[in-house]
Design a protein around this motif. Structure first.
Motif, PDB file in Angstrom:
ATOM      1  N   THR A 191      12.737  -3.127   6.804  1.00  0.00           N
ATOM      2  CA  THR A 191      12.048  -4.366   6.441  1.00  0.00           C
ATOM      3  C   THR A 191      10.863  -4.608   7.358  1.00  0.00           C
ATOM      4  O   THR A 191       9.765  -4.953   6.917  1.00  0.00           O
ATOM      5  N   MET A 228       2.276  -3.663   5.389  1.00  0.00           N
ATOM      6  CA  MET A 228       1.531  -4.598   4.534  1.00  0.00           C
ATOM      7  C   MET A 228       0.667  -5.516   5.396  1.00  0.00           C
ATOM      8  O   MET A 228      -0.485  -5.804   5.050  1.00  0.00           O
ATOM      9  N   LEU A 231      -3.909  -5.780   6.187  1.00  0.00           N
ATOM     10  CA  LEU A 231      -4.774  -6.945   5.992  1.00  0.00           C
ATOM     11  C   LEU A 231      -6.044  -6.851   6.820  1.00  0.00           C
ATOM     12  O   LEU A 231      -7.111  -7.272   6.385  1.00  0.00           O
ATOM     13  N   TYR A 282      -8.405  -4.598   5.061  1.00  0.00           N
ATOM     14  CA  TYR A 282      -8.788  -5.285   3.830  1.00  0.00           C
ATOM     15  C   TYR A 282      -9.892  -6.302   4.115  1.00  0.00           C
ATOM     16  O   TYR A 282     -10.900  -6.359   3.410  1.00  0.00           O
ATOM     17  N   ILE A 334      -9.972   0.044   0.581  1.00  0.00           N
ATOM     18  CA  ILE A 334      -8.997  -0.866  -0.036  1.00  0.00           C
ATOM     19  C   ILE A 334      -8.041  -0.072  -0.924  1.00  0.00           C
ATOM     20  O   ILE A 334      -6.810  -0.224  -0.828  1.00  0.00           O
ATOM     21  N   THR A 394      -3.988   0.453  -0.324  1.00  0.00           N
ATOM     22  CA  THR A 394      -3.059  -0.034  -1.338  1.00  0.00           C
ATOM     23  C   THR A 394      -2.149   1.082  -1.823  1.00  0.00           C
ATOM     24  O   THR A 394      -0.920   0.957  -1.800  1.00  0.00           O
ATOM     25  N   VAL A 420       1.897   1.672  -1.284  1.00  0.00           N
ATOM     26  CA  VAL A 420       2.835   1.761  -2.410  1.00  0.00           C
ATOM     27  C   VAL A 420       3.661   3.034  -2.290  1.00  0.00           C
ATOM     28  O   VAL A 420       4.888   3.021  -2.415  1.00  0.00           O
ATOM     29  N   ILE A 432       6.108   2.837   0.852  1.00  0.00           N
ATOM     30  CA  ILE A 432       7.197   1.875   0.692  1.00  0.00           C
ATOM     31  C   ILE A 432       8.190   2.385  -0.345  1.00  0.00           C
ATOM     32  O   ILE A 432       9.404   2.300  -0.149  1.00  0.00           O
TER      33      ILE A 432
END
Lengths: 538, 538
Positions: B344, B351, B355, B358, B389, B393, B397, B400
């Motif tokens: 977790t 994530m 940022l 991003y 970006i 992303t 994906v 994870i």
């Protein structure tokens, strides 16, 4: 409905979507606020309008779809969307609508030299607010089980829209404020777009000035509306695809149905809390009015008065919260361990929003302590900042502990009432049994645990504690309301006392206050709604 | 050990402690970085030294106590503190120690005009790093069940200390960088304290200059060390008071024990991934060196080269990640739904850290799109930002999703092996049985579910997919390493291309880059360790 394959995957996609939308909005809004940059506020308005249109159409699509498929929402989360959150949403929504009327009027006053998007934006916003408020009123409790990924993305997009509106409102308010401060100090860096445009077409008519003044006074409501809506939407997002056991639906729900009435106020409190709270509220309102009137001349006296009131108020609140936590040390009610996304969000918001006021206070403390000339104002400011930290900390501890207590045992049950009434007193003990027998048993026949014995037998003592907690929560609630009113309607001692302003310089201090204070204001709002829940649960 | 009454209460207290400590440190550090303010870096050093001393004594107390009470740690979390995180910690710890030597040497060079705290600080930091690294090496997997609240507060204080050191290092590096940019541009607002002090006692000797240069090159390692330690400490904090069922301890642990060796590399991959990755790595290193050398003259050419390489690299990485995600669409391995705090945290860090990049990318995009003269540099910058970006992303994906897949079924088992080997293939199905029978059953006798059938029978196809995933993860890993090296060792195209600098002005753009880039750099590090885990799990 069948269990979802991989919940986190769908969540991840929707979070990625919202993060990207939000960052794009954040970039445009922050670029738009800076003077040098070639991004105009029309670009921001255009983006926000597009986002609101998209969100509105998704909401309409969702409402249409769920109305035709009753199996899309098999469960309701009884904790989600409590009545005061919904009520607050409607109240702030109405105020936002009035603000939109003012805004439309303001921009219509000089229609010829504004782009059409500035008039379109408040109109679309009004439509958005109406549709969204209806949607949240109807579906806040839904645990949606249809088109999971699409629904998640839609909800996250709605969340991103609300947060973007919130950011835009906060930035707009800061720019306006910096503009109004640039009159008596040469520090201001930010120039409002209104002013820039105003050079060509001035806002001279009385109507225009009333509209401008009105819509800036109504900004706080728009800010709160966006945050309230975001909270509800986030809980809905957490509830997408959630399975709720049949036994889980009620239990806590009982407490929620019980709303405080004037009659119950007389019966359930010692009456000291509300009276003292109302007294603080009235005194605070007087101090606030004096402060606002005296702002132009005699600012020093007004500041001393303002800080003194706040020190007294915060000190009392700290002591009372501490008292509440001490009462809980003698309270043997079991803690409620059940999963409850609404409560988790509430707690996270209380802790997170307090960070804003914490940060301002720590910056103030460093400035006061390091500065060499020490005077009355410095001392008051130091006491105010320290008490602010203490008050937020102890109030949070009190509220969070309250929210995690199970609802009180129902008093005065005749001893041969079925075990159903006892569920609230000792839910955990029952749940640890291999299977809860639904057959009615007598209270006397349950195994005599000490915990249970305490909560059943000495009823007057239990009642005394409950009354005390209700007094405390009402006192804190009223104090939080007055501490919300002051900053939300424009009291800015941070800029008037010149202590931190001289120490950090205008741009740094303005950045700190303008970023952190909206969180501080939201904290007060949120504390009020949480304290109302504490009052009901005690 | 008995179940805790109210876990969230203890957590709340420790979080409140750490938040307050962290905000105080943040206030002092940010005040210290600004010129006008009467807070000196000695104050910051004093605070950090005090915090490190406190943390060190708590760690020693903890180690002493647990060595005398073996029942304090009844469970170990097999997911916590994987070997590469531990290894990275030790590696960065050693680099931090070298940095401390340089720093001590640097400050000793002009001992007479510096306060003693500046020499004391690196020495204390060295002690702190040694003690903490030993502590995390030994106890990273502990689920502590003694003095719960004290341990939580201690761990949260350790976390706050590490994050404060991280903040101080980031601010110090930014100040140093602003200082080095103020040479060729007049934008610089921040002046380094070293420079201020340097006016009285200049750093003239060769040794002193070597020390200064050395310690600024080793800063990235100190920053990574603090973040690695924070991650491990956070997982330990989550594990305090955690109960782990006996069946839960292993299972996933098998995958962790398997470390990649050169021999297994030949056997387990198609060898395209590592070769292509190494090629990108070498080319990237060359580009980076050319960029660093050409920085003074011919900066335009160097920038075109730098951006072109990045565009190609990011484009390939995006495609490859996308390919990985597509492979998973055909992979019928069950998702792993078990609670796993380490995973977790990993996911949240991936994530969250993305940022930073991003935000930089969105600001770049707005600047390039809005700016009127469009040239090659603008186009390259736009492609670079958009691909950045997309790459973050899709890589997130892919990673994870990989982390949530159960470990692969063990191939080529003789069909009469006990059910133990199958646990990995279909753990969920076994766990949904009322009680897992420990008696060995034949694979053939288990109910033939379609999912199971797929993962057992077509072994070559399964193997082909696994090989492909291993190739992908190695390629991404090597690319992430080179993309880490570039910014970590000083490539700052953001300031050299002058696009955003002219658009936003120095102070705003420097603030954006200096706040966001450390997260971007941390993202690369973290992605590398996650991709190593993906490689092992595939």
């Amino acid at each position: 409905p069948p269990r979802e394959g991989w919940k986190k995957g769908g969540r991840m996609l929707s979070v990625l979507l919202s993060v990207n939308v939000l960052l794009l909005a954040c970039t445009l809004i922050s670029s738009g606020a800076f003077n040098k940059v070639a991004v105009y506020d029309t670009d921001v308005f255009a983006l926000l309008t597009a986002m609101m249109l998209l969100t509105t159409s998704w909401i309409l699509f969702y409402l249409f779809r769920t109305s035709r498929r009753p199996d899309a929402v098999p469960y309701l989360d009884s904790h989600a969307g409590p009545i005061w959150l919904q009520g607050g949403l409607v109240l702030f929504g109405v105020c936002t609508l009035i603000m939109d009327v003012f805004k439309t009027g303001y921009y219509s006053s000089f229609f010829e030299c504004q782009s059409a998007i500035k008039i379109l934006h408040p109109i679309i916003q009004a439509v958005f607010v109406i549709v969204q408020t209806y949607f949240l009123w109807v579906s806040a409790k839904d645990c949606i089980h249809a088109h999971l990924d699409l629904t998640r993305c839609g909800l996250m997009f709605t969340l991103a829209t609300n947060l973007s509106i919130w950011m835009a409102a906060v930035v707009d308010e800061s720019v306006h404020q910096a503009h109004s401060y640039s009159g008596n100090s040469s520090h201001a860096r930010l120039t409002s777009d209104a002013e820039r445009a105003g050079e060509a077409c001035p806002c001279n008519t009385t109507f225009c000035q009333i509209f401008e003044r009105g819509y800036f006074y109504l900004y706080p409501f728009n800010i709160e509306y966006s945050l309230f809506a975001s909270t509800i939407v986030y809980v809905m997002w957490k509830n997408v695809g959630r399975l709720i056991g049949p036994s889980h639906g009620h239990g806590h729900g009982h407490g929620h149905g019980h709303t405080p009435t004037p009659a119950s106020l007389f019966r359930e409190t010692f009456f000291i809390g509300p009276v003292l709270g109302l007294f603080m509220f009235v005194v605070g309102l007087g101090v606030f009015i004096i402060y606002e009137v005296q702002e132009t001349r005699g600012i020093h006296k007004a500041l001393v008065l303002y800080y003194s009131f706040n020190v007294v108020c915060l000190g009392l609140m700290t002591l009372v919260s501490l008292g509440g936590s001490i009462i809980y040390r003698f309270d043997q009610r079991a803690m409620d361990h059940h999963k409850n996304p609404t409560r988790t969000v509430d707690v996270a918001l209380l802790m997170g929003a307090a960070l804003g006021q914490y940060a301002i206070s720590y910056y103030s403390i460093v400035a006061v302590v390091v500065r060499t000339p020490r005077d009355l104002m410095g001392g008051l400011n130091l006491a105010y900042s320290l008490l602010m930290i203490a008050q937020h900390t102890f109030q949070n501890v009190f509220i969070i502990e309250s929210l995690h207590r199970g609802p009180p045992a129902i008093q005065g049950n005749p001893p041969n009432e079925p075990v159903h009434g006892l569920t609230y007193a000792n839910q955990d003990a029952l749940q640890t049994l291999p299977a809860c027998p639904p057959t009615p048993r007598l209270v006397g026949s349950t195994p005599a645990e000490p915990q249970e014995a305490v909560s059943i037998f000495p009823a007057p003592q239990r009642n005394w504690r409950s009354k005390c907690l209700k007094d405390i929560s009402l006192f804190l609630l009223l104090c939080n309301v007055i501490l919300w009113i002051m900053p939300a309607f424009g009291a800015r001692p941070h800029f008037n006392n010149n202590l931190e302003l001289d120490f950090y310089g205008y741009s740094l201090w303005a950045a700190i206050v303008n970023i952190c204070l909206p969180f501080g204001i939201f904290y007060r709002m949120h504390a009020v709604s949480s304290l109302l829940e504490v009052y009901v649960l005690s």
